[in-house]
Write a protein that holds these residues in place. Structure first.
Motif, short mmCIF file in Angstrom:
data_model
loop_
_atom_site.label_atom_id
_atom_site.label_comp_id
_atom_site.label_asym_id
_atom_site.label_seq_id
_atom_site.Cartn_x
_atom_site.Cartn_y
_atom_site.Cartn_z
N MET A 1 22.01 -23.76 -25.45
CA MET A 1 22.53 -23.12 -24.24
C MET A 1 21.42 -22.33 -23.55
N THR A 2 21.36 -22.45 -22.25
CA THR A 2 20.40 -21.70 -21.45
C THR A 2 21.15 -20.61 -20.69
N HIS A 3 20.67 -19.38 -20.81
CA HIS A 3 21.35 -18.24 -20.21
C HIS A 3 20.46 -17.64 -19.13
N ILE A 4 20.99 -17.63 -17.89
CA ILE A 4 20.31 -17.00 -16.76
C ILE A 4 21.04 -15.70 -16.44
N VAL A 5 20.33 -14.59 -16.43
CA VAL A 5 20.91 -13.30 -16.05
C VAL A 5 20.37 -12.91 -14.69
N VAL A 6 21.27 -12.60 -13.77
CA VAL A 6 20.90 -12.17 -12.42
C VAL A 6 21.35 -10.74 -12.24
N LEU A 7 20.44 -9.86 -11.85
CA LEU A 7 20.74 -8.45 -11.63
C LEU A 7 20.83 -8.17 -10.15
N GLY A 8 22.04 -7.88 -9.66
CA GLY A 8 22.21 -7.55 -8.25
C GLY A 8 22.82 -8.68 -7.45
N ALA A 9 23.83 -8.33 -6.62
CA ALA A 9 24.52 -9.33 -5.80
C ALA A 9 24.32 -9.06 -4.32
N GLY A 10 23.10 -8.65 -3.96
CA GLY A 10 22.77 -8.52 -2.54
C GLY A 10 22.44 -9.89 -1.97
N TYR A 11 21.75 -9.91 -0.84
CA TYR A 11 21.44 -11.18 -0.19
C TYR A 11 20.64 -12.10 -1.11
N ALA A 12 19.62 -11.56 -1.78
CA ALA A 12 18.77 -12.40 -2.62
C ALA A 12 19.49 -12.86 -3.88
N GLY A 13 20.10 -11.92 -4.60
CA GLY A 13 20.76 -12.25 -5.86
C GLY A 13 21.92 -13.20 -5.68
N LEU A 14 22.78 -12.92 -4.70
CA LEU A 14 23.94 -13.78 -4.49
C LEU A 14 23.54 -15.16 -3.99
N THR A 15 22.53 -15.23 -3.13
CA THR A 15 22.04 -16.54 -2.68
C THR A 15 21.57 -17.36 -3.87
N THR A 16 20.85 -16.74 -4.79
CA THR A 16 20.39 -17.44 -5.99
C THR A 16 21.56 -18.00 -6.79
N VAL A 17 22.56 -17.16 -7.02
CA VAL A 17 23.71 -17.58 -7.83
C VAL A 17 24.51 -18.68 -7.13
N LEU A 18 24.77 -18.53 -5.84
CA LEU A 18 25.54 -19.54 -5.12
C LEU A 18 24.84 -20.90 -5.13
N ARG A 19 23.52 -20.88 -5.00
CA ARG A 19 22.77 -22.14 -5.00
C ARG A 19 22.74 -22.75 -6.40
N LEU A 20 22.57 -21.91 -7.42
CA LEU A 20 22.55 -22.41 -8.79
C LEU A 20 23.89 -23.03 -9.17
N GLN A 21 24.99 -22.34 -8.85
CA GLN A 21 26.29 -22.87 -9.27
C GLN A 21 26.64 -24.16 -8.54
N LYS A 22 26.06 -24.35 -7.36
CA LYS A 22 26.30 -25.57 -6.61
C LYS A 22 25.44 -26.74 -7.11
N LYS A 23 24.19 -26.43 -7.51
CA LYS A 23 23.24 -27.49 -7.84
C LYS A 23 23.13 -27.79 -9.32
N LEU A 24 23.49 -26.85 -10.19
CA LEU A 24 23.34 -27.09 -11.63
C LEU A 24 24.22 -28.24 -12.10
N LYS A 25 23.64 -29.14 -12.86
CA LYS A 25 24.41 -30.27 -13.38
C LYS A 25 24.61 -30.16 -14.89
N HIS A 26 23.76 -29.39 -15.57
CA HIS A 26 23.87 -29.26 -17.03
C HIS A 26 25.04 -28.35 -17.39
N GLN A 27 25.86 -28.80 -18.30
CA GLN A 27 27.01 -28.00 -18.72
C GLN A 27 26.61 -26.89 -19.70
N ASP A 28 25.40 -26.97 -20.25
CA ASP A 28 24.99 -25.96 -21.22
C ASP A 28 24.15 -24.86 -20.59
#
Length: 403
Positions: A1-28
């Motif tokens: 399992m690969t764990h990504i931790v993102v600190l902060g949900a401002g413009y930069a942090g939330l953009t990162t998370v939204l793009r990752l959840q859309k593009k990630l294909k690995h279930q682990d």
């Protein structure tokens, strides 16, 4: 399992998370987003919230409604410590280990810059602070109405940069309406803007700064240029101009000037650290390729090696780059070339609802009502850039309902 931790949900942090959840294909691969609140707020709207033009609810977006719960776990916690040597983040509630860490905590007011700043100044650096400022503004007006004072109600704003001008622009339009609600004549209020530079909006060019200056002075805003703020007390602000020091009275003081690196980054134990954290050209910390620092937490230089001041466009571009770089690492593919900020969009500073100044993507200067309308379009573009049509639809359909 690969764990990504993102600190902060401002413009930069939330953009990162939204793009990752859309593009990630690995279930682990799973993501933990740690944020002080369960919401993201539109920072570019805070000057409107601070004067009551926009409600707090309008600027706030519930994170649970835009995150994929199968991929992202949201933790409403406050970050206390980063231990990159141990790949750990400690919050006020738990300790998390990570494979990759994205630090997007933003900047903070440098309260050590001016004595009394922490105790006697309001600001709009967060939604909560903007809301407190609005409530304090109403209290100050109510107190003035009851006092039967003969002198004017005095609001002083420190800083004539982007944030200061946008706030003063809204104040000059909204303050008279608020005063009338309390049966106080609009002529009884005085707004003073203090700026240490020789013009306002130094991040733009001199011509645009002079336009903004003339528009505000035409509305009887008292603008004190080449004036440094030395100390702030409960009802006075000490300033210096040309070697002469004086104290100006105020009923409300608002600070919109200097910020500093988030305290967490100042205490993170990065190896060989001497002074500010040093980043590589892929936004990772020197010596720690698993740690990204994005958003306002680190300085950025442009294509001509000039310093780029923090803004939403820059934060979103960093978020997208960070997500793409992470995706390439996880998929073991060729990684994007070094990060380079490209000013695709327009840089617009509003001076109220129907006036603004700005530079378009082609460097053309624009002022007045046209610039104000472009500013409104830019609000939509920012949201689209963050999360695409789905995110845009969520934000603006909700905002139309609440208006």
């Amino acid at each position: 399992m690969t764990h990504i931790v993102v600190l902060g949900a401002g413009y930069a942090g939330l953009t990162t998370v939204l793009r990752l959840q859309k593009k990630l294909k690995h279930q682990d691969v799973f993501i933990t987003l740690i944020n002080k609140h369960r919401y993201h707020y539109q920072t570019t709207w805070l000057h409107r919230c601070a004067v009551g033009l926009y409600s707090e609810d309008l600027a706030r977006i519930d994170l649970a409604t835009v995150l994929d719960e199968k991929r992202v776990t949201l933790k409403k916690e406050t970050v206390k410590k980063i231990r990159p040597d141990m790949k750990q983040v400690t919050t006020d509630q738990a300790t998390y280990t990570y494979d990759y860490l994205v630090v997007a905590l933003g900047a903070e007011i440098n309260t050590s810059e001016v004595p009394g700043l922490e105790s006697h100044a309001h600001s709009i650096v967060t939604l909560a602070r903007a809301n407190r400022l609005y409530n304090r503004l109403l209290t100050v007006i109510a107190d003035y109405q009851k006092s039967n004072r003969s002198d004017s109600l005095k609001i002083v704003v420190g800083g004539g940069g982007f944030t200061g001008i946008e706030l003063v622009g809204e104040l000059k339009e909204q303050l008279p309406k608020l005063l009338e609600q309390y049966q106080v004549s609009p002529t009884k209020a005085q707004i003073t803007l203090i700026e240490k530079a020789s013009t306002v909006l130094p991040e733009f060019n001199l011509e645009l700064g002079e336009y903004a200056l003339s528009q505000l002075e035409a509305e009887y805003i008292d603008i004190k240029l080449q004036t440094a703020i030395k100390a702030i007390a409960r009802h006075t602000v000490k300033v210096e101009r040309g070697g002469i020091i004086e104290e100006l009275p105020h009923d409300l003081f608002i600070w919109t000037a200097g910020v500093s690196t988030h305290a967490i980054l100042q205490t993170a134990l990065f190896q060989h650290q001497a002074g500010p954290v040093r980043l590589t050209d892929d936004l990772t910390v020197e010596g720690y390729p698993d740690v990204y620092i994005i958003g306002d937490a680190a300085e950025t230089t442009g294509q001509s090696n000039e310093k780029v001041l923090p803004n939403a466009d820059l934060a979103i571009q960093k978020g997208k780059y960070c997500a793409n770089h992470l995706l390439a690492k996880i998929d073991d593919k060729q990684r994007p070339s070094h990060f380079s900020f490209k000013a695709y969009g327009s840089r617009i500073a509003s001076i109220g609802q129907r006036d603004a100044i700005g530079l378009l993507w082609n460097k053309k200067k624009v002022v007045g009502y046209t610039a104000a309308m472009i500013k409104r379009v830019t609000d939509h573009i920012v949201v689209l850039q963050m999360g695409g049509l789905v995110f845009w639809s969520h934000v603006f359909k909700r905002s139309r309902r609440e208006r």
